[in-house]
Design an enzyme around this catalytic site. Structure first.
Site, PDB file in Angstrom:
ATOM      1  N   VAL A 272      81.060  45.635  58.777  1.00 19.69           N
ATOM      2  CA  VAL A 272      82.285  45.229  58.223  1.00 19.69           C
ATOM      3  C   VAL A 272      82.053  44.406  56.988  1.00 19.69           C
ATOM      4  O   VAL A 272      81.094  44.074  56.827  1.00 19.69           O
ATOM      5  CB  VAL A 272      83.013  44.478  59.351  1.00 19.69           C
ATOM      6  CG1 VAL A 272      83.563  45.299  60.133  1.00 19.69           C
ATOM      7  CG2 VAL A 272      82.393  43.279  59.917  1.00 19.69           C
ATOM      8  N   GLY A 273      83.276  44.802  56.268  1.00 19.68           N
ATOM      9  CA  GLY A 273      83.057  43.914  54.945  1.00 19.68           C
ATOM     10  C   GLY A 273      83.260  44.805  53.652  1.00 19.68           C
ATOM     11  O   GLY A 273      83.529  45.917  53.756  1.00 19.68           O
ATOM     12  N   GLU A 296      80.018  50.513  64.928  1.00 14.34           N
ATOM     13  CA  GLU A 296      80.704  49.528  65.903  1.00 14.34           C
ATOM     14  C   GLU A 296      82.159  49.677  65.506  1.00 14.34           C
ATOM     15  O   GLU A 296      83.250  49.548  66.415  1.00 14.34           O
ATOM     16  CB  GLU A 296      80.412  48.253  65.447  1.00 14.34           C
ATOM     17  CG  GLU A 296      79.658  47.335  66.504  1.00 14.34           C
ATOM     18  CD  GLU A 296      79.355  46.100  65.994  1.00 14.34           C
ATOM     19  OE1 GLU A 296      77.925  45.670  66.246  1.00 14.34           O
ATOM     20  OE2 GLU A 296      80.219  45.372  65.256  1.00 14.34           O
ATOM     21  N   ASN A 386      78.915  33.651  60.760  1.00 15.74           N
ATOM     22  CA  ASN A 386      79.798  34.371  61.727  1.00 15.74           C
ATOM     23  C   ASN A 386      78.950  34.443  62.997  1.00 15.74           C
ATOM     24  O   ASN A 386      79.280  34.160  63.968  1.00 15.74           O
ATOM     25  CB  ASN A 386      80.020  35.800  61.234  1.00 15.74           C
ATOM     26  CG  ASN A 386      81.073  35.824  59.776  1.00 15.74           C
ATOM     27  OD1 ASN A 386      81.914  34.678  60.140  1.00 15.74           O
ATOM     28  ND2 ASN A 386      80.723  36.654  58.786  1.00 15.74           N
ATOM     29  N   GLY A 390      76.710  43.157  65.551  1.00 13.14           N
ATOM     30  CA  GLY A 390      75.802  44.262  66.051  1.00 13.14           C
ATOM     31  C   GLY A 390      74.495  44.609  65.219  1.00 13.14           C
ATOM     32  O   GLY A 390      73.757  45.480  65.430  1.00 13.14           O
ATOM     33  N   LYS A 410      77.680  32.080  45.023  1.00 18.36           N
ATOM     34  CA  LYS A 410      78.340  30.608  44.511  1.00 18.36           C
ATOM     35  C   LYS A 410      77.809  30.797  42.976  1.00 18.36           C
ATOM     36  O   LYS A 410      77.285  29.621  42.632  1.00 18.36           O
ATOM     37  CB  LYS A 410      77.753  29.545  45.453  1.00 18.36           C
ATOM     38  CG  LYS A 410      77.816  29.593  46.827  1.00 18.36           C
ATOM     39  CD  LYS A 410      79.209  29.479  47.297  1.00 18.36           C
ATOM     40  CE  LYS A 410      79.380  29.568  48.644  1.00 18.36           C
ATOM     41  NZ  LYS A 410      80.851  29.977  49.237  1.00 18.36           N
TER      42      LYS A 410
HETATM   43  N1  COA Z   1      73.873  31.239  50.394  1.00 18.59           N
HETATM   44  C1  COA Z   1      74.953  30.530  50.856  1.00 18.59           C
HETATM   45  N2  COA Z   1      76.074  31.016  50.794  1.00 18.59           N
HETATM   46  C2  COA Z   1      75.977  32.586  50.823  1.00 18.59           C
HETATM   47  C3  COA Z   1      74.937  33.448  50.723  1.00 18.59           C
HETATM   48  C4  COA Z   1      73.779  32.525  50.438  1.00 18.59           C
HETATM   49  N3  COA Z   1      72.575  33.257  50.270  1.00 18.59           N
HETATM   50  N4  COA Z   1      75.268  34.619  50.514  1.00 18.59           N
HETATM   51  C5  COA Z   1      76.370  34.573  50.834  1.00 18.59           C
HETATM   52  N5  COA Z   1      77.011  33.545  50.960  1.00 18.59           N
HETATM   53  C6  COA Z   1      78.495  33.110  51.330  1.00 18.59           C
HETATM   54  C7  COA Z   1      79.279  33.774  50.215  1.00 18.59           C
HETATM   55  O1  COA Z   1      79.365  32.861  49.048  1.00 18.59           O
HETATM   56  C8  COA Z   1      80.732  33.907  50.927  1.00 18.59           C
HETATM   57  O2  COA Z   1      81.107  32.588  50.850  1.00 18.59           O
HETATM   58  P1  COA Z   1      82.840  32.177  50.956  1.00 18.59           P
HETATM   59  O3  COA Z   1      83.502  32.863  51.907  1.00 18.59           O
HETATM   60  O4  COA Z   1      82.917  30.724  50.867  1.00 18.59           O
HETATM   61  O5  COA Z   1      83.187  32.757  49.594  1.00 18.59           O
HETATM   62  C9  COA Z   1      80.297  34.213  52.389  1.00 18.59           C
HETATM   63  O6  COA Z   1      78.904  33.784  52.410  1.00 18.59           O
HETATM   64  C10 COA Z   1      80.258  35.843  52.623  1.00 18.59           C
HETATM   65  O7  COA Z   1      79.553  36.328  51.476  1.00 18.59           O
HETATM   66  P2  COA Z   1      80.065  37.799  50.676  1.00 18.59           P
HETATM   67  O8  COA Z   1      79.235  38.053  49.654  1.00 18.59           O
HETATM   68  O9  COA Z   1      81.639  37.767  50.542  1.00 18.59           O
HETATM   69  O10 COA Z   1      79.761  39.059  51.796  1.00 18.59           O
HETATM   70  P3  COA Z   1      80.334  39.599  53.149  1.00 18.59           P
HETATM   71  O11 COA Z   1      81.729  39.216  53.431  1.00 18.59           O
HETATM   72  O12 COA Z   1      79.767  41.087  53.250  1.00 18.59           O
HETATM   73  O13 COA Z   1      79.524  38.800  54.394  1.00 18.59           O
HETATM   74  C11 COA Z   1      77.530  38.240  55.954  1.00 18.59           C
HETATM   75  C12 COA Z   1      78.258  38.734  54.433  1.00 18.59           C
HETATM   76  C13 COA Z   1      76.277  38.413  55.893  1.00 18.59           C
HETATM   77  C14 COA Z   1      78.232  36.875  56.213  1.00 18.59           C
HETATM   78  C15 COA Z   1      78.446  39.260  56.935  1.00 18.59           C
HETATM   79  O14 COA Z   1      77.935  40.596  56.580  1.00 18.59           O
HETATM   80  C16 COA Z   1      77.907  39.181  58.334  1.00 18.59           C
HETATM   81  O15 COA Z   1      78.490  38.103  58.904  1.00 18.59           O
HETATM   82  N6  COA Z   1      76.966  39.874  58.903  1.00 18.59           N
HETATM   83  C17 COA Z   1      76.394  39.300  60.164  1.00 18.59           C
HETATM   84  C18 COA Z   1      76.960  40.474  61.183  1.00 18.59           C
HETATM   85  C19 COA Z   1      76.960  41.867  60.841  1.00 18.59           C
HETATM   86  O16 COA Z   1      76.157  42.197  60.344  1.00 18.59           O
HETATM   87  N7  COA Z   1      77.937  42.409  61.336  1.00 18.59           N
HETATM   88  C20 COA Z   1      77.770  44.036  61.169  1.00 18.59           C
HETATM   89  C21 COA Z   1      77.512  44.780  62.386  1.00 18.59           C
HETATM   90  S1  COA Z   1      78.601  45.814  62.698  1.00 18.59           S
END
Ligand code: COA
Length: 508
Positions: A272-273, A296, A386, A390, A410
């Site tokens: 997702v995202g 998923e 989070n 999956g 950031k």
């Molecule tokens: N260090 C610190 N913070 C980081 C970072 C890093 N290397 N990379 C991303 N972030 C922060 C971003 O700044 C952002 O923060 P904010 O909400 O304060 O703006 C946040 O993490 C989300 O990052 P974004 O670039 O918007 O990506 P995203 O919404 O695509 O989320 C994950 C990325 C990894 C958090 C997300 O994919 C996730 O939760 N993955 C694990 C679960 C998963 O893979 N599910 C799918 C299976 S169906």
């Protein structure tokens, strides 16, 4: 089924009550299994009523009133948010993305156990979580025989209903009643040594039943609601997401030409995202037809692909649609009903099936290291974002595991390619492809030092590339092990620098 008559079972009509009365049946310390997956199909009324009860209890100065909350995956402010706000959650599992929960998890006032989503049901069957006291399940309707028409997610509902001593049902009139027929609830799962093969050889195959079985005698309350799922709008793909999508499409083209992927690709799993959604949009404008998805979650991008014929069918466990996505789905539900199947999450994410079908897994990441280990969950090694969701189910067992992220976070102060990840969710053994807007590194067939050069040269942001090469070269020259060279006193110094001065850049 009309909106007026969603509870057809006479015995259960007698148990219709208010959310407050249902919440009063939940004791402190209870293990509560709730429906809900990526903001879809979660109970909308009873958790909020319980939060009000906990608030009043706490104001009266009683002993802390907390429950353990088990779901399919993330829910919404009406559930996680409200219960976390009143400090009503002792233990949360297996996935969340709520800001108030996140704060409590990271300040140590809420326990959180982050599990592979495919494994939660078997842990519950084995009793690892203790006895399940109550299940609270949102449904679209109740049939005459007491069986349940599932809602916009299936998640762990079958397991919670089977395991719980008591069941509270929320019948949500807002959910489209014509979702009836889109579910495939498999009742053949068992614990070892009694497991049988999951007989799914194509994403669209049905192996289960249309409805959730439900023992009428366990249902203690039925609450009627009329509320929409959480539906976050998607951002338009930004430059970085578009470039990431382009790199992935080029990679697919190359793999097809080399005969390593069929023209119709392989079943897609999409996290997702916004980045995964951008990849779906890009695929939709490419030459592909009749692809399939074994995933998923159905996002807006998949609805568009089904409409255009890029996708022939999609198997998932839940929807995660924007307001426009919901409007489109409701408008043309008869079309989507033919093309979408929702399964329980132990089947949608089943390792055996993901391996057999050869899923192409595309998921987001927080950071990757120069050897290909991936951190999906922990910011600076300690703060939960989070959860693994999956991503591990599919990365470990799929045919291709692709991890994607912008190369910096950031405002460019953080590099998402680092010498050593500060937390490992997916090891170098499972990660096949890393992509940032800078480019794509195909790690298959490469030894660790070759992988390091591919990742640094193809994926790192120019602001950090020299710094990474310098680290790698000095690690190689250090005279220590040359298989996976590291400078142990420096490997996590980038994270430490960020914590101390707010940037990973060396000369800030
Ligand atoms: N260090 C610190 N913070 C980081 C970072 C890093 N290397 N990379 C991303 N972030 C922060 C971003 O700044 C952002 O923060 P904010 O909400 O304060 O703006 C946040 O993490 C989300 O990052 P974004 O670039 O918007 O990506 P995203 O919404 O695509 O989320 C994950 C990325 C990894 C958090 C997300 O994919 C996730 O939760 N993955 C694990 C679960 C998963 O893979 N599910 C799918 C299976 S169906």
């Amino acid at each position: 089924m009309s909106t007026e008559s969603r509870i057809l079972c006479p015995a259960l009509q007698q148990r219709v009550t208010t959310a407050e009365a249902a919440a009063a049946m939940i004791p402190a310390g209870a293990n509560v299994g709730m429906s809900g997956f990526t903001g879809a199909g979660y109970p909308k009324a009873v958790p909020g009523a319980l939060a009000e009860r906990i608030k009043a209890h706490n104001a009266a100065g009683g002993k802390p009133f907390r429950i353990n909350v088990l779901t399919g995956a993330s829910t919404a402010p009406e559930l996680d948010g409200k219960l976390a706000e009143v400090d009503g959650i002792e233990m949360r599992l297996p996935f969340q993305s709520d800001p108030i929960c996140r704060e409590r998890i990271n300040n140590g006032t809420m326990n959180y156990a982050d599990y592979h989503l495919s494994e939660v049901a078997q842990y519950a069957w084995s009793g690892f979580f203790g006895k399940m006291d109550i299940a609270i399940i949102e449904v679209v309707g109740i049939r005459e025989d007491g069986s349940l028409i599932p809602s916009s997610s299936l998640g762990n509902n079958k397991t919670w209903i089977e395991q719980a001593d008591k069941i509270i049902l929320e019948v949500n009139h807002k959910q489209n009643a014509r979702m009836e027929g889109m579910h495939d609830v498999y009742y053949g799962a068992a614990l070892p040594p009694n497991r049988k093969p999951i007989m799914l050889t194509e994403p669209g195959q049905r192996i289960g039943e249309l409805y959730l079985r439900c023992p009428i005698e366990k249902v203690v309350a039925v609450v009627e609601t009329n509320a929409a799922d959480r539906n976050t709008p998607f951002k338009k793909p930004d430059d970085a997401s578009r470039k990431i999508a382009e790199h992935i499409l080029e990679f697919f083209d190359r793999e097809i030409k080399l005969g390593r992927l069929p023209k119709g690709l392989l079943p897609l799993q999409s996290g997702v995202g916004n980045i995964p959604n951008a990849v779906l949009e890009a695929l939709d404008s490419g030459p592909y037809k009749n692809l399939t998805a074994y995933t998923e979650v159905i996002q807006d991008g998949m609805l568009k692909m089904l409409k255009s014929g890029t996708l022939a069918m999609a198997s998932a466990t839940a929807f995660s649609l924007s307001p426009e996505g919901i409007e489109e789905f409701d408008k043309d539900i008869e079309f989507y009903r033919q093309k979408i199947l929702l399964r329980s999450q132990d089947i949608s994410n089943h390792p055996e099936v993901a391996r057999r079908l050869g899923v192409i897994a595309t998921n987001g990441m927080i950071e990757a290291d120069i050897y290909g280990n991936v951190n999906s969950t922990h910011v600076m090694g300690t703060r939960m974002m989070n959860g693994i969701g999956g991503s591990g189910d599919f990365a470990r067992n799929g045919y291709l595991s692709i991890f994607m992220s912008p190369s910096t976070a950031k405002d460019g102060k953080i590099s998402s390619i680092v010498p050593m990840v500060s937390h490992v969710d997916h090891t170098e053994h499972d990660v096949k492809i890393i992509v940032t807007e800078q480019g794509l590194a195909d790690l298959r067939g490469l030894a660790p030092r070759q992988r390091a050069l591919a990742i640094i040269n193809n994926c790192a942001h120019p602001d950090f590339k020299d710094q990474l090469l310098d680290y790698f070269e000095r690690a190689c020259a250090s005279g220590r092990g040359m298989h996976t060279p590291h400078l142990l006193n420096e490997a996590l110094s980038w994270h430490e620098r960020f914590e101390q001065i707010g940037t990973m850049k060396p000369n800030a």
